[in-house]
Scaffold this active site. Structure first.
Site, PDB file in Angstrom:
ATOM      1  N   LYS A 267       0.877  -1.175   0.000  1.00 42.30           N
ATOM      2  CA  LYS A 267       0.000   0.000   0.000  1.00 42.30           C
ATOM      3  C   LYS A 267       0.906   1.213   0.000  1.00 42.30           C
ATOM      4  CE  LYS A 267      -3.801   2.363   2.332  1.00 42.30           C
ATOM      5  NZ  LYS A 267      -3.437   3.621   1.742  1.00 42.30           N
ATOM      6  N   ARG A 272      -3.507   8.555  -5.920  1.00 44.48           N
ATOM      7  CA  ARG A 272      -4.155   7.594  -6.822  1.00 44.48           C
ATOM      8  C   ARG A 272      -4.208   8.218  -8.198  1.00 44.48           C
ATOM      9  NH1 ARG A 272      -8.233   3.356  -4.907  1.00 44.48           N
ATOM     10  NH2 ARG A 272      -8.858   2.311  -6.793  1.00 44.48           N
TER      11      ARG A 272
HETATM   12  P1  AMP Z   1      -6.940   5.161   2.219  1.00 44.05           P
HETATM   13  O1  AMP Z   1      -6.668   6.431   1.478  1.00 44.05           O
HETATM   14  O2  AMP Z   1      -6.182   4.990   3.479  1.00 44.05           O
HETATM   15  O3  AMP Z   1      -8.422   4.867   2.337  1.00 44.05           O
HETATM   16  O4  AMP Z   1      -6.395   3.949   1.292  1.00 44.05           O
HETATM   17  C1  AMP Z   1      -6.872   3.694   0.002  1.00 44.05           C
HETATM   18  C2  AMP Z   1      -5.916   4.279  -1.001  1.00 44.05           C
HETATM   19  O5  AMP Z   1      -4.674   3.589  -1.004  1.00 44.05           O
HETATM   20  C3  AMP Z   1      -6.379   4.143  -2.427  1.00 44.05           C
HETATM   21  O6  AMP Z   1      -7.309   5.115  -2.793  1.00 44.05           O
HETATM   22  C4  AMP Z   1      -5.092   4.285  -3.216  1.00 44.05           C
HETATM   23  O7  AMP Z   1      -4.886   5.650  -3.523  1.00 44.05           O
HETATM   24  C5  AMP Z   1      -4.019   3.862  -2.237  1.00 44.05           C
HETATM   25  N1  AMP Z   1      -3.247   2.677  -2.638  1.00 44.05           N
HETATM   26  C6  AMP Z   1      -1.935   2.534  -2.378  1.00 44.05           C
HETATM   27  N2  AMP Z   1      -1.470   1.363  -2.836  1.00 44.05           N
HETATM   28  C7  AMP Z   1      -2.514   0.735  -3.427  1.00 44.05           C
HETATM   29  C8  AMP Z   1      -2.661  -0.532  -4.075  1.00 44.05           C
HETATM   30  N3  AMP Z   1      -1.647  -1.386  -4.211  1.00 44.05           N
HETATM   31  N4  AMP Z   1      -3.904  -0.843  -4.535  1.00 44.05           N
HETATM   32  C9  AMP Z   1      -4.951   0.010  -4.386  1.00 44.05           C
HETATM   33  N5  AMP Z   1      -4.858   1.206  -3.776  1.00 44.05           N
HETATM   34  C10 AMP Z   1      -3.657   1.579  -3.294  1.00 44.05           C
END
Ligand code: AMP
Length: 572
Positions: A267, A272
């Protein structure tokens, strides 16, 4: 259609607090609109002339709008300012100015929805020298023809503050009621169509002309960003594996009963990035649907030269890396690139990025939304070659057991990443939904993403800053924002200055040292505990909240829901 008829709708929407009534009023308005008017009305009811994916802006500040009111009515600027302060709304001030206008106009045409829409659309296209005064003239021309009520809503539309409480959910339900049978099935079809298109013009017209089947047939389209699939949080790697499981039923929903592999990916903490490509034409969109193509020229060039598919939509996370340590930099560093409008080349050197690809939604004429993740990642692998500078696949493994997943998680953290994503390889892509097909695991206590709805000037040494922030989450049932108390700490002096700079233009109402602001600035707040509170609209208040960071990648529509605050309260 007379603009006055739309103003009647606005007034009804403003005077009723009931979401059901608002939906009924909107549904009637949509059903009554003629063929050509429906697309105009479908966006104007939310106080804009553009669909959500279109990043054009009207570019008329509050002070230019004041200037337009003065020009159209002859009322002097101090008086307009006083009414604005008294009423806390520039639209109300405009209505008063029109009521008291000293200039009578001889030839004013009556306002139509078409004229207002066309004028505002044109405004957004004015560029270069003299564009400010052309904007003032265009708004003044509309106000010259307006009665007080019309002026109120023209001005609110121009400054982007309609205050009608019409969220996407209300428009969705109204479309389903106006053109379909309003059932849950109809509402879901409208919802999915909107997640895909981000365009209520297309959704409303399709529902009217082609019904539910037409909505279901809508698909992704290049250069029209779709809402991204969202992740739920799991408390631990073990929980994530248990929840995501493997396998899926016929509808593409995950089932935890089949024992197939699960995909774990790093992650990344970045931006994004939804990449759209057709031949040499490339556009990059954020999850807020903003176009950031100009900000990442090296990525555009890599996509052109190293993505072999002619047409595609790919999903990725763009991360800033330190040139010295080669480790990821905090999102704030990267956000300097997102905000920068000129001399972008300098930041290409000082904040280099890597874009980690993790999904393919459309490749060479084929929509992959309904394909399982395993097919989508295969297609992704096929369409990118090895020689790229900044484009690389997300680090991922297919895991069979928890030990393997834990090791992968530890490696992700030790390499400076946020945690891991755990994804069901058999699940379809669900735009805009936080479904259990992909879960995130990260170590910190879960912060909340909240929007600033008000502020107070700080005391003492920092008294020139708006440093006390009134924060709100979103009640997903009503679509309204509801506050979760005040945040006082965690901002550095630089962040205080930045916050003040961002909030000042959004001020809608002043009361002594306190202001109410248009809800646009989204922040991540950390806190020690959530308490019950009778003083806040949500019924909860954060204890010892601290500012963690600006969340420029989230729109006010995406702040955390009240149900999450409730769940976190229950879990503590
Ligand atoms: P959060 O912002 O904490 O809700 O986490 C979700 C976000 O993690 C997504 O909207 C992406 O921008 C980000 N992200 C980072 N790595 C990945 C990955 N491998 N797959 C999907 N999303 C990811």
């Amino acid at each position: 259609m007379e603009y006055a008829a739309l103003v009647d709708v606005y007034r009804c929407l403003e005077t009723t607090a009931s979401t059901n009534e608002k939906t009924a009023v909107l549904a009637d308005c949509f059903a009554a609109a003629s063929e050509g008017q429906l697309p105009l009305v479908a966006t104007l009811v939310r106080g804009t002339v553009f669909p959500a994916w279109d990043s054009r802006e009207l570019g008329v500040s509050s002070s230019l709008t004041r200037e337009a009111i003065r020009k159209a009515t002859g009322v002097d600027d101090d008086q307009i300012g006083e009414w604005w302060r008294e009423r806390g709304d520039l639209g109300d001030a405009a209505a008063l100015a029109v009521e008291n206008r000293s200039q009578q106009t001889l030839f004013s045409e009556s306002l139509t929805v078409e004229l207002v829409h066309e004028t505002l659309t044109e405004l957004a296209g004015y560029t270069g020298e003299g564009s400010q005064s052309r904007r003032v003239d265009a708004v003044a021309k509309l106000l010259t023809s307006a009665d007080p009520d019309e002026a109120r809503y023209v001005v609110r539309t121009v400054v982007g503050a309609m205050r009608l409480g019409i969220g996407e959910g209300t428009v969705r339900d109204a479309v389903a009621a106006a053109f379909l049978d309003g059932s849950d099935e109809a509402v879901s079809a409208v919802e999915r169509a909107h997640q895909l298109t981000n365009d209520f013009r297309v959704v409303a017209e399709t529902a009217r002309d082609e019904g539910i089947e037409g909505l279901r047939a809508l698909d992704v389209e290049l250069f029209r960003p779709l809402k991204v699939m969202l992740a739920q949080k799991a408390e631990s790697v073990g929980d994530a594996l248990a929840e995501v499981g493997g396998g899926a039923n016929e509808e593409g929903e995950p089932s935890v009963t089949t024992e197939t592999a699960v995909r774990c990916e790093y992650k990344y903490d970045g931006l994004r990035t939804q990449i759209h490509k057709r031949g040499d034409e490339v556009r990059l969109f954020t999850r807020r649907l903003e176009d950031v193509t100009e900000q990442f020229p090296e990525l555009v060039s890599d996509v052109r030269n190293h993505v072999s598919a002619d047409d595609c939509i790919l999903e990725s996370e763009t991360v800033g890396y330190s040139p010295e340590t080669n480790r990821p930099v905090p999102f704030q560093e990267l956000s300097r690139r997102i905000k920068r409008e000129n001399r972008i080349e300098e930041l290409v050197e000082s904040v280099p990025v890597v874009t980690h690809l993790f999904d393919a939604l459309y490749v060479d004429g084929e929509s992959l939304l309904d394909a399982p993740l395993r097919t989508r990642v295969e297609r992704l692998g096929d369409c990118v070659d090895d020689g790229a500078d900044v484009l690389e696949p997300a680090t991922a493994i297919a895991v069979e057991d928890e030990t393997e997943a834990r090791e992968f998680y530890e490696t992700a953290l030790s390499n400076g990443h946020e945690g891991i994503m755990v994804k069901n390889l058999d699940a379809a892509y669900q735009p805009g939904s936080r479904v259990g097909y992909m879960l995130k695991v990260k170590p910190v206590m879960e912060p909340l993403d909240l929007v600033v709805v008000g502020a107070k000037w700080s005391e003492g040494r920092k008294s020139e800053f708006l440093g006390r922030l009134h924060l709100a989450c979103r009640d997903e049932e009503s679509g309204d924002l509801c506050d979760v108390g005040w945040l006082f700490s965690g901002l550095t002096d630089e962040q205080l200055a930045e916050m003040t700079h961002r909030l000042e233009p959004l001020v809608a109402e002043r009361r002594g040292r306190e202001v109410r602001v248009r809800p646009e600035v989204v922040v991540e707040a950390e806190y020690e505990e959530i308490q019950r509170s009778t003083e806040s609209e949500s019924g909860y208040a954060l204890r010892f909240p601290r500012f963690a960071r600006f969340r420029d990648d989230l729109s006010p529509d995406e702040v955390d829901p009240l149900s999450k605050v409730e769940r976190l309260y229950d879990d503590q």
